[in-house]
Design an enzyme around this catalytic site. Structure first.
Site, mmCIF file in Angstrom:
data_model
loop_
_atom_site.group_PDB
_atom_site.id
_atom_site.type_symbol
_atom_site.label_atom_id
_atom_site.label_comp_id
_atom_site.label_asym_id
_atom_site.label_seq_id
_atom_site.Cartn_x
_atom_site.Cartn_y
_atom_site.Cartn_z
ATOM 1 N N SER A 90 -8.619 42.115 74.255
ATOM 2 C CA SER A 90 -7.701 41.364 75.104
ATOM 3 C C SER A 90 -7.419 39.998 74.495
ATOM 4 O O SER A 90 -8.328 39.284 74.096
ATOM 5 C CB SER A 90 -8.330 41.202 76.476
ATOM 6 O OG SER A 90 -7.439 40.538 77.309
ATOM 7 N N GLY A 91 -6.147 39.649 74.418
ATOM 8 C CA GLY A 91 -5.771 38.355 73.876
ATOM 9 C C GLY A 91 -5.603 38.344 72.373
ATOM 10 O O GLY A 91 -5.372 37.314 71.776
ATOM 11 N N THR A 96 0.284 42.878 72.926
ATOM 12 C CA THR A 96 1.544 42.948 73.650
ATOM 13 C C THR A 96 2.630 42.200 72.886
ATOM 14 O O THR A 96 3.755 42.671 72.766
ATOM 15 C CB THR A 96 1.367 42.377 75.065
ATOM 16 O OG1 THR A 96 0.252 43.040 75.646
ATOM 17 C CG2 THR A 96 2.578 42.584 75.912
ATOM 18 N N ASN A 128 -6.958 35.631 78.164
ATOM 19 C CA ASN A 128 -5.525 35.651 77.880
ATOM 20 C C ASN A 128 -4.789 35.302 79.167
ATOM 21 O O ASN A 128 -5.039 35.881 80.206
ATOM 22 C CB ASN A 128 -5.152 37.075 77.419
ATOM 23 C CG ASN A 128 -3.704 37.180 77.016
ATOM 24 O OD1 ASN A 128 -2.917 36.264 77.229
ATOM 25 N ND2 ASN A 128 -3.352 38.310 76.433
ATOM 26 N N SER A 178 -2.588 38.606 80.277
ATOM 27 C CA SER A 178 -3.285 39.787 79.797
ATOM 28 C C SER A 178 -2.742 41.037 80.483
ATOM 29 O O SER A 178 -2.574 41.060 81.700
ATOM 30 C CB SER A 178 -4.775 39.619 80.108
ATOM 31 O OG SER A 178 -5.451 40.762 79.723
ATOM 32 N N SER A 179 -2.439 42.059 79.673
ATOM 33 C CA SER A 179 -1.946 43.306 80.276
ATOM 34 C C SER A 179 -3.143 43.995 80.899
ATOM 35 O O SER A 179 -4.154 44.214 80.240
ATOM 36 C CB SER A 179 -1.350 44.219 79.224
ATOM 37 O OG SER A 179 -0.740 43.476 78.214
ATOM 38 N N GLY A 189 -8.187 47.400 73.262
ATOM 39 C CA GLY A 189 -9.121 47.863 72.259
ATOM 40 C C GLY A 189 -10.491 47.941 72.894
ATOM 41 O O GLY A 189 -10.645 47.787 74.109
ATOM 42 N N GLU A 191 -13.897 47.291 74.457
ATOM 43 C CA GLU A 191 -14.363 46.164 75.256
ATOM 44 C C GLU A 191 -15.869 46.226 75.323
ATOM 45 O O GLU A 191 -16.440 47.237 75.736
ATOM 46 C CB GLU A 191 -13.750 46.208 76.653
ATOM 47 C CG GLU A 191 -12.546 45.297 76.726
ATOM 48 C CD GLU A 191 -11.932 45.197 78.100
ATOM 49 O OE1 GLU A 191 -12.626 45.464 79.091
ATOM 50 O OE2 GLU A 191 -10.750 44.865 78.147
#
Ligand SMILES: Nc1ncnc2c1ncn2[C@@H]1O[C@H](COP(=O)(O)OP(=O)(O)O)[C@@H](O)[C@H]1O
Ligand SMILES: [Mg+2]
Length: 1109
Positions: free
Chosen positions: A110-111, A115, A160, A163-164, A390, A392
């Protein structure tokens, strides 16, 4: 294809190595150092073969401009420095030109920039693919689906700000020309637990904040919302506002994007209503209420919120209220209803909120798909973009069901990567006819199997546990795992270890550990069962189905009692497994392109490269594995043409031009350079180089040779430049000389020409003058002759004239002499007939005739009979002068007499009086001329006729000469009073004007003098004899409009009665006697302020001033 000859290369101006495959030696340290070095030089992209590794710069770099797009457009992958555009271009071109469906797999934590990367890929493809109104609309819709999905699916997290919180796979569909037709989006695993609870420092989904900040008051009222975030339990407040994020503006962007994507207004509104309902659900609170059976039942604390929700969604309030207090379990024919306690009620509420939101999200995705789906049935080419989290790994066993699922997905992606990369590698070897060498790498299929195996995989165990009757807990699940997976080499748990008599204290209770390909992850079993069940009480889904709100109703189809399904819905795990399987199947048919995103630091900060963090990511992304797989066998390969082009200068035979086949050229080249045979292999179209070292050697040689070549080129260029310069100079000199000569000659010629002209003109002039002179002489001669002739003729004529005149004079003289002679003869002859006095008689006769004529003429010329006519004819002869004057006098006297004769006696009297006045005042008093025209009337006041004055009339016996009203001036102050002034033959009387009573009487004999000014005023003083009776008060002072008449009459009356001339004094200063005082009356030219009326003022006892205008 025009760019087949490689002019630039990835190898030019490389910072570190642009392709990790070329790294020597290859290990974690060199890998990280290379990344760091490049990152420090703003090179955030690095290749591993065809994989792009992207390090998030956390700041905008100027590398995505339209110019950059043009740079990378239609260029070979290795031609320019590594870039996400290169990968996008490669994928797009291979889709368009080679008809290969593509997928772009973007992974990273994340981050890390997934995206963003996916958006960059989409925008690049949008920029380079076809243009036109229709195509642009499709592009616009595809791009605008992002803001909508981000609003509902993204949230601020610690890592993020945007973040999605869902996985996204988007297929973009193209036609055979490469123009976009539409797209399909699939979503995975929305993190719905965020709806009801957010970790510290994180927010709920953006849309909630956007709605509250950006909606108009009107909309908020309609949705029964308040703007204040703190009113809502579901919104975490500690980071409600995010720096640099304008929720209100984003709300407008989202609404706009929804419109572009094709949401109808009522649809967009429905969506917001559901969002509002979810927010409000969070505010429903429960309290315990004891029941008769001793159990606690939950009751809603404040029903207001519930009421509003029901109004908003069209749900019957009682139905919903009941659904929060009871749970109905149906089994076969039975229906059992149990009450819910407070904890269960909260669980039910949150489950409903989560379900509402996640189903709304899926509905949104479907709705977008409906809008963006391709409209044609023609065969489509597809480019898929996968943006999914990805690996985690949380520390301290914080990993839960979600992480397990995500990591499973990544495990599958790695699997497919290995498969596809190896497959491609192998295919290439076969294609190129190179001997296949075995590659040592880790295949993670075994881990995938641990998780997904249908009989004894972890997911299968979990499902089995969830469906099993009896008490099911997370612990029973772990027990089961311990039994089934204990022997699996990638599974560890405290129990399984114990069973093998190993004691690993790093493993806490109620945890299990999986050794993923990217590292070990410790999972906490708590919540696994619940989350997998994803239970929503049937009562609630039925309540939702009964809603009047069509959208909500459609979200809960299972609530329809007609379609009641006693079978349990599929668990979250199995659903995900199925969708992952479909995804993998889908990906397998496509040509994969990888983007591996790396986060350089945890602070969202630019310029910071945290090596430990990056190292961690490199490990679990398996990037070293990537390089190894990629390098298996040969590290570097290149088509013959570009290879020869790049290195041909290293060998005499190939430099500068190689005539034969490129492959033969490369062979010659490599032989010449004595590169060991085991270092390379010749494929069909490519040369394969085993070791990067060899390539670098080649590069070094090339660099060296390029320098030599540069010197050579420089030398030749300089020589060429000097020579061309010299030639140019020479040419210029010749041109200049030619021009100069031409100019000099031209000038000389002009000089000679002008000299010749001068000489010529002089000669011509001289000649002309000579001729002129001759002509002039000739002309003068001719003129002289004419003049002489003219003079001669003149002389002749004058002589003749003189003669004729002489003759005439003589003839005249003769005639005169003759006449005289004749006269003399006549006089001599007749003298004797005249008497001596005849002359006198003639004279007298002549005079007589003249006088006669004079009188006759006078008769006709006589002037008028008016006495004032001054005309008189002029005198004809001087000797008649006295006669003429006498005649005039006589005539005047006669006509005066004539004039007088017509007068009556009365008129005569008046004229006498006027004459008297004239004698007295003419040229003495200025008032006089104005009196001439006034007839003298005397009795202005008709006393006889006015009965008022009867008494007065009776008192007077004599004849009245003057009866007039005058102003008598008061002796003391100069003011005036009206008095009747009467003059009789002997007396002067003054009487009151109103009563007619006599005030004073003065016998005329006592009047000595009358005084007045010379000016144009009517003042006069009557002086009385001193000592007389009348004079006791003093002299009188009057003013009258008829002064001249009065004075004249007084004078005449006095004269006729007393035979004495009354003294009339005309002076502007005279003395009067007032009693004992002698007062001076002085006339001054007064100011104009009183108009034309004279004013009188007594100044002191010596002076009385009369101001006259
Ligand atoms: N190529 C890039 N250039 C500049 N900033 C970037 C880039 N990629 C990511 N970022 C920054 O990092 C943040 C997180 O990126 P994002 O793509 O949302 O991460 P992920 O989807 O992997 O969670 C973005 O909001 C942006 O600020
Ligand atoms: Mg994201």
């Amino acid at each position: 294809m025009a760019k087949m000859e490689v002019k630039t290369s990835l190898l030019d101006n490389m910072i570190g190595v642009g392709d990790m495959v070329l790294l020597e030696p290859l290990n974690e340290e060199t890998f990280i150092n290379n990344l760091k070095k490049r990152f420090d030089h703003n090179e955030i992209y690095t290749y591993i073969g065809s994989v792009v590794v992207s390090v998030n710069p956390y700041r905008s770099l100027p590398i995505y401009s339209p110019e950059k797009v043009e740079d990378y457009r239609n260029r070979n992958f290795y031609e320019l420095s590594p870039h996400i555009f290169a990968l996008s271009d490669e994928a797009y071109r291979s889709l368009r030109d080679q008809d290969k469906d593509q997928c772009i797999l973007i992974t990273g934590e994340s981050g890390a920039g997934k995206t963003e990367a996916s958006k960059l890929v989409m925008s690049y493809v949008a920029a380079v693919c076809g243009k036109g109104a229709e195509v642009n609309q499709v592009k616009e819709q595809l791009l605008q689906s992002n803001p909508v999905l981000e609003a509902f699916g993204n949230a601020k997290t610690v890592r993020n700000d945007n973040s999605s919180r869902f996985g996204k796979y988007m297929d973009i569909e193209f036609d055979f020309k490469g123009d976009p037709l539409g797209g399909v989006i699939s979503n995975y695993l929305l993190e719905k637990s965020r709806v009801v609870k957010q970790p510290r420092g994180e927010r709920n989904f953006h849309v909630f904040y956007q709605l509250l900040s950006g909606a108009s008051e009107e909309l908020l009222n309609k949705l029964k919302l308040e703007r204040d975030f703190s009113r809502y339990n579901y919104l975490s407040l500690d980071s409600a506002r995010v720096n640099g994020v304008d929720d209100a503006a984003n709300f407008r962007t989202v609404r706009n994007a929804m419109q572009i994507v094709g949401f109808m207004d009522h649809e967009a509104e429905s969506v917001l209503e559901v969002v509002a309902a979810v927010l409000k659900l969070g505010n429903i609170e429960f309290k315990p209420e004891s029941r008769v059976n001793g159990l606690d039942e939950s009751k809603i604390k404040d029903k207001n919120e519930l009421k509003e929700i029901c109004e908003l969604t069209g749900i019957d309030q009682s139905v919903l209220e009941r659904a929060f207090s009871f749970r109905t379990v149906e089994a076969k024919q039975e229906k059992v209803s149990t009450t819910l306690n407070v904890a269960q009620a909260y669980y039910a509420r949150d489950a409903l909120a989560k379900n509402l939101y996640s189903r709304l999200f899926s509905w949104l995705v479907n709705r977008i798909n409906e809008s963006i789906k391709a409209q044609t049935k023609v065969r489509k080419k597809v480019m898929g973009v996968l943006d999914i989290y990805g690996f985690e790994i949380f520390e301290n066993a914080d990993n839960s069901f979600e992480q397990f699922i995500i990591n499973y997905c990544n495990e599958k992606l790695q699997q497919i990567f290995i498969e596809l990369t190896l497959k491609e590698e192998q295919e290439e070897y076969i294609r190129e006819d190179i001997e296949w060498t075995h590659i040592d790498y880790f295949n993670n299929a075994i881990i995938c199997d641990l998780i997904e195996n249908n009989t004894n995989g972890i997911l299968a165990m979990l499902d089995e546990e969830c469906l099993r009757p009896g008490t099911v807990t997370d612990e029973t699940f772990l027990e089961k795992l311990n039994q089934v997976c204990a022997t699996h080499q990638h599974f560890e748990s405290r129990m399984s270890k114990c069973s093998r008599f190993l004691n690993d204290t790093s493993l806490p209770h109620s945890c299990f550990r999986i050794q993923h390909y990217a590292g070990k992850v410790l999972y906490q079993v708590e919540g696994f069962v619940d989350k997998n069940n994803d239970l929503l009480y049937r009562d609630l889904s039925q309540a939702m189905w009964k809603a009047g709100h069509t959208l909500i109703k459609s979200l809960f189809p299972e609530g329809n009692p007609a379609k009641i399904n006693l079978k349990r819905p599929p668990t979250a795990g199995s659903q995900f497994k199925a969708s992952v399987a479909t995804l993998m199947k889908n990906l397998q048919t496509k040509n994969p392109n990888y983007i591996r995103c790396i986060k350089p630091n945890d602070k969202k900060a630019a310029h910071i490269f945290n090596e430990a963090l990056v190292c961690h990511q490199i490990r679990y992304l398996g990037l070293l594995e990537n390089v190894r797989v990629r390098r298996a066998g040969y590290a570097f390969r290149q088509a013959y043409e570009p290879c020869l082009e790049r290195y041909k200068m290293l060998c005499k035979q190939t430099w500068p031009h190689w005539k034969g086949l490129a492959r033969a050229g490369v062979e010659v080249l490599f032989n010449e350079l004595e590169i060991p045979v085991e270092e390379y292999s010749f494929g069909r179209s490519k040369i394969f180089i085993r070791n990067p070292r060899t390539l670098f050697k080649l590069e070094d040689l090339r660099k060296q040779r390029l320098e030599d070549l540069a010197t050579l080129i420089q030398k030749i260029y300089r020589g060429w430049k000097c020579r061309t310069h010299f030639l140019l100079m020479r040419k210029s000199q010749i041109v200049i000389a030619a021009w100069y000569r031409r100019y000099a000659q031209q000038k000389r010629y002009q000089q000679i020409k002008s000299s010749a002209l001068v000489i010529q003109s002089y000669i011509r002039g001289w000649k002309a003058r000579k001729i002129l002179r001759e002509l002039k002489h000739q002309k003068r001669c001719e003129e002289a002759a004419t003049t002489i002739a003219a003079y001669w003729h003149g002389t002749q004529a004058r002589r003749e004239l003189k003669r004729l005149k002489e003759e005439a004079r003589r003839k005249h003289a003769v005639a005169v002499i003759w006449a005289y002679w004749l006269g003399l003869k006549v006089r001599r002859e007749y003298r004797k007939f005249f008497r001596a006095n005849a002359g006198k008689k003639i004279y007298e006769f002549t005079i007589q005739r003249i006088v006669q004529k004079y009188f006759l003429e006078m008769k006709t010329k006589m002037p008028s009979l008016s006495p004032i006519d001054k005309n008189w004819p002029s005198r004809p002869y001087l000797f008649l002068d006295s006669t003429h004057k006498e005649l005039k006098r006589i005539f005047h006297l006669w006509r005066c007499k004539k004039y007088r004769d017509q007068f009556t006696d009365q008129k005569k009297l008046i004229y006498e009086e006027k004459l008297e006045a004239s004698e007295l005042f003419k040229d003495k008093k200025a008032l006089y001329p104005s009196s001439v025209g006034q007839p003298f009337q005397g009795a202005y006041l008709e006393i006889n006729k006015n009965p008022k004055y009867k008494k007065l009339k009776d008192a007077i016996e004599e004849k009245i000469i003057i009866a007039e009203v005058v102003n008598k001036i008061n002796r003391a102050n100069g003011k005036s009073t009206s008095r009747i002034f009467l003059l009789t033959n002997n007396n002067l009387l003054l009487a009151d004007q109103k009563s007619g009573q006599i005030k004073s009487e003065v016998p005329l004999v006592d009047v000595t003098k009358v005084s007045m000014s010379s000016q144009n005023d009517g003042f006069f003083a009557i002086h009385l004899k001193e000592g007389s009776e009348a004079a006791s008060k003093g002299d009188f002072l009057f003013s009258s409009d008829h002064l001249i008449e009065m004075a004249t009459k007084l004078y005449r009356t006095t004269l006729s009665q007393t035979q004495q001339k009354l003294n009339i004094e005309i002076s502007d200063e005279f003395l009067v006697q007032f009693r004992q005082d002698k007062v001076c009356v002085k006339f001054i030219q007064g100011s104009q302020k009183n108009g034309s009326v004279p004013t009188c003022k007594r100044k002191n006892n010596r002076l009385l001033e009369v101001a006259v205008p």
